[in-house]
Design a protein around this motif. Sequence first.
Motif, PDB file in Angstrom:
ATOM      1  N   GLY A 117       0.862  -1.188   0.000  1.00 59.87           N
ATOM      2  CA  GLY A 117       0.000   0.000   0.000  1.00 59.87           C
ATOM      3  C   GLY A 117       0.885   1.220   0.000  1.00 59.87           C
ATOM      4  O   GLY A 117       1.628   1.466   0.961  1.00 59.87           O
ATOM      5  N   GLY A 118       0.868   2.019  -1.079  1.00 57.54           N
ATOM      6  CA  GLY A 118       1.690   3.230  -1.167  1.00 57.54           C
ATOM      7  C   GLY A 118       3.163   2.895  -1.032  1.00 57.54           C
ATOM      8  O   GLY A 118       3.678   1.991  -1.692  1.00 57.54           O
ATOM      9  N   ALA A 144      -2.446   2.801  -4.191  1.00 56.91           N
ATOM     10  CA  ALA A 144      -2.099   4.152  -3.716  1.00 56.91           C
ATOM     11  C   ALA A 144      -3.319   5.052  -3.866  1.00 56.91           C
ATOM     12  O   ALA A 144      -4.305   4.662  -4.492  1.00 56.91           O
ATOM     13  CB  ALA A 144      -0.925   4.708  -4.521  1.00 56.91           C
ATOM     14  N   ARG A 145      -3.200   6.240  -3.279  1.00 56.30           N
ATOM     15  CA  ARG A 145      -4.312   7.196  -3.403  1.00 56.30           C
ATOM     16  C   ARG A 145      -4.499   7.612  -4.858  1.00 56.30           C
ATOM     17  O   ARG A 145      -5.592   7.704  -5.355  1.00 56.30           O
ATOM     18  CB  ARG A 145      -4.014   8.449  -2.568  1.00 56.30           C
ATOM     19  CG  ARG A 145      -4.297   8.303  -1.100  1.00 56.30           C
ATOM     20  CD  ARG A 145      -4.443   9.665  -0.446  1.00 56.30           C
ATOM     21  NE  ARG A 145      -3.361  10.577  -0.780  1.00 56.30           N
ATOM     22  CZ  ARG A 145      -2.172  10.595  -0.179  1.00 56.30           C
ATOM     23  NH1 ARG A 145      -1.926   9.756   0.813  1.00 56.30           N
ATOM     24  NH2 ARG A 145      -1.236  11.451  -0.534  1.00 56.30           N
ATOM     25  N   ASP A 146      -3.376   7.893  -5.548  1.00 57.55           N
ATOM     26  CA  ASP A 146      -3.432   8.341  -6.942  1.00 57.55           C
ATOM     27  C   ASP A 146      -2.173   7.866  -7.662  1.00 57.55           C
ATOM     28  O   ASP A 146      -1.274   7.272  -7.042  1.00 57.55           O
ATOM     29  CB  ASP A 146      -3.559   9.872  -7.006  1.00 57.55           C
ATOM     30  CG  ASP A 146      -2.466  10.558  -6.201  1.00 57.55           C
ATOM     31  OD1 ASP A 146      -1.342  10.025  -6.152  1.00 57.55           O
ATOM     32  OD2 ASP A 146      -2.744  11.623  -5.606  1.00 57.55           O
ATOM     33  N   ALA A 147      -2.098   8.151  -8.959  1.00 56.12           N
ATOM     34  CA  ALA A 147      -1.007   7.617  -9.786  1.00 56.12           C
ATOM     35  C   ALA A 147       0.377   8.066  -9.290  1.00 56.12           C
ATOM     36  O   ALA A 147       1.362   7.348  -9.464  1.00 56.12           O
ATOM     37  CB  ALA A 147      -1.209   8.056 -11.235  1.00 56.12           C
ATOM     38  N   GLY A 195       1.981  -1.924   4.385  1.00 53.93           N
ATOM     39  CA  GLY A 195       1.185  -0.749   4.035  1.00 53.93           C
ATOM     40  C   GLY A 195       0.587  -0.147   5.282  1.00 53.93           C
ATOM     41  O   GLY A 195       0.913  -0.542   6.405  1.00 53.93           O
ATOM     42  N   PRO A 196      -0.309   0.810   5.091  1.00 57.37           N
ATOM     43  CA  PRO A 196      -0.922   1.447   6.248  1.00 57.37           C
ATOM     44  C   PRO A 196      -1.808   0.466   7.022  1.00 57.37           C
ATOM     45  O   PRO A 196      -2.277  -0.540   6.473  1.00 57.37           O
ATOM     46  CB  PRO A 196      -1.755   2.572   5.637  1.00 57.37           C
ATOM     47  CG  PRO A 196      -1.847   2.264   4.185  1.00 57.37           C
ATOM     48  CD  PRO A 196      -0.739   1.348   3.814  1.00 57.37           C
ATOM     49  N   THR A 197      -2.042   0.791   8.297  1.00 59.13           N
ATOM     50  CA  THR A 197      -2.783  -0.120   9.181  1.00 59.13           C
ATOM     51  C   THR A 197      -4.140  -0.559   8.611  1.00 59.13           C
ATOM     52  O   THR A 197      -4.450  -1.747   8.654  1.00 59.13           O
ATOM     53  CB  THR A 197      -2.943   0.535  10.568  1.00 59.13           C
ATOM     54  OG1 THR A 197      -1.633   0.848  11.036  1.00 59.13           O
ATOM     55  CG2 THR A 197      -3.626  -0.384  11.553  1.00 59.13           C
ATOM     56  N   PRO A 198      -4.961   0.351   8.045  1.00 59.13           N
ATOM     57  CA  PRO A 198      -6.258  -0.118   7.531  1.00 59.13           C
ATOM     58  C   PRO A 198      -6.110  -1.188   6.441  1.00 59.13           C
ATOM     59  O   PRO A 198      -6.907  -2.120   6.358  1.00 59.13           O
ATOM     60  CB  PRO A 198      -6.901   1.158   6.963  1.00 59.13           C
ATOM     61  CG  PRO A 198      -6.206   2.285   7.658  1.00 59.13           C
ATOM     62  CD  PRO A 198      -4.815   1.811   7.932  1.00 59.13           C
ATOM     63  N   MET A 199      -5.064  -1.071   5.619  1.00 57.27           N
ATOM     64  CA  MET A 199      -4.852  -2.081   4.573  1.00 57.27           C
ATOM     65  C   MET A 199      -4.464  -3.428   5.189  1.00 57.27           C
ATOM     66  O   MET A 199      -4.980  -4.479   4.826  1.00 57.27           O
ATOM     67  CB  MET A 199      -3.755  -1.620   3.603  1.00 57.27           C
ATOM     68  CG  MET A 199      -3.571  -2.566   2.443  1.00 57.27           C
ATOM     69  SD  MET A 199      -1.989  -2.346   1.599  1.00 57.27           S
ATOM     70  CE  MET A 199      -1.052  -3.697   2.299  1.00 57.27           C
ATOM     71  N   LEU A 200      -3.571  -3.375   6.188  1.00 59.65           N
ATOM     72  CA  LEU A 200      -3.137  -4.624   6.832  1.00 59.65           C
ATOM     73  C   LEU A 200      -4.306  -5.277   7.554  1.00 59.65           C
ATOM     74  O   LEU A 200      -4.461  -6.497   7.549  1.00 59.65           O
ATOM     75  CB  LEU A 200      -1.993  -4.347   7.807  1.00 59.65           C
ATOM     76  CG  LEU A 200      -0.711  -3.793   7.193  1.00 59.65           C
ATOM     77  CD1 LEU A 200       0.358  -3.648   8.257  1.00 59.65           C
ATOM     78  CD2 LEU A 200      -0.210  -4.683   6.067  1.00 59.65           C
ATOM     79  N   GLU A 201      -5.133  -4.443   8.161  1.00 57.10           N
ATOM     80  CA  GLU A 201      -6.292  -4.977   8.882  1.00 57.10           C
ATOM     81  C   GLU A 201      -7.266  -5.627   7.887  1.00 57.10           C
ATOM     82  O   GLU A 201      -7.814  -6.699   8.144  1.00 57.10           O
ATOM     83  CB  GLU A 201      -6.975  -3.844   9.652  1.00 57.10           C
ATOM     84  CG  GLU A 201      -7.990  -4.348  10.625  1.00 57.10           C
ATOM     85  CD  GLU A 201      -8.629  -3.224  11.454  1.00 57.10           C
ATOM     86  OE1 GLU A 201      -8.230  -2.054  11.309  1.00 57.10           O
ATOM     87  OE2 GLU A 201      -9.526  -3.552  12.238  1.00 57.10           O
TER      88      GLU A 201
END
Length: 267
Positions: A117-118, A144-147, A195-201
């Motif tokens: 993630g990112g 990612a959020r954007d390209a 990646g960020p916590t929400p992605m791992l969760e």
Amino acid sequence: MKAIQETARVIRNERITKRLWWCTYESPGIAATARAGQFAHALCGDPWSFDPMLRRPLSFSRVDQAEGRIAFLIDVVGRGTDWLVRQDPGAEIDLLGPLGTWFEWQPDSTRALFVGGGIGLAPLLVMADGAAAGGVESTILCGARDAAGVTPADWIPERATYLTATDDGSQGHAGVITDLVPNWWDWAEQVFVCGPTPMLEAISTLSESLGLRRGQRPVFASLEARMGCAVGVCYSCVVRTTHGVKRVCRDGPVFRQDTLSWQWTHD
Ligand SMILES: Cc1cc2nc3c(=O)[nH]c(=O)nc-3n(C[C@H](O)[C@H](O)[C@H](O)COP(=O)(O)OP(=O)(O)OC[C@H]3O[C@@H](n4cnc5c(N)ncnc54)[C@H](O)[C@@H]3O)c2cc1C
Ligand code: FES
């Protein structure tokens, strides 16, 4: 493996998207023992200015032991990363490393799934390089959020399948990268995520619902945390696990995902 303090020399800093940079350093002492998933703690300013005072953790994205070189994939998000990418070739950077735990590779695995993630893709690239060299089939998913936050395909091992997703739909699948994970779950023998916590969760929840198929290894996750010392002393980076409170810098950043407890992130 003992961490060392080394003066690394900038070889080149390449801008690869609007936000991401690929920074290559000569750092033979650290390159000699660095492993996939480990990181260096970088002083991001003049050593005498103490500004910023704290070092910044950066994962190895490439390690070339023969050449004595390492590379970081850097997302410019603040003063430290901005300073690093503005250094000219030949400039000296103070690094402490290699630090932390690493991803374990099962030698008999033939298919690996990487989910980043990112900037979470950064530590997965060393592992993906090793997989490509060993003839392992790899699929790399990058969200990612954007390209501007998506690592271009030129920086991905050639033989890997590379799929991307962006929240705003500017590149690849429009949506979150975890939308793509179920398509590859049964195929993979090993899964590595960062990646960020929400992605791992979300991946944790998915892996509970999809289950591990026969022969599949536990998922390994690399965590991101704000760090002070990065050597296990200050306890600014703790997470809760099934084995108690652990320090991301010393006991991680790589953990078996089924040992992580997400409840604390909602407390
Ligand atoms: C193990 C590990 C490996 C990493 N690997 C990489 C990598 O390979 N490449 C990479 O680009 N980054 C990586 N990071 C992230 C990177 O270390 C941080 O983003 C770092 O803080 C950037 O420093 P900066 O001075 O540029 O930005 P900072 O000034 O530190 O700010 C970064 C962002 O964090 C926010 N922030 C600042 N202080 C706090 C705080 N106390 N609490 C919450 N948010 C805060 C800021 O608002 C800003 O959005 C890694 C982090 C860890 C833990
Ligand atoms: S950053 Fe100090 S204990 Fe982890």
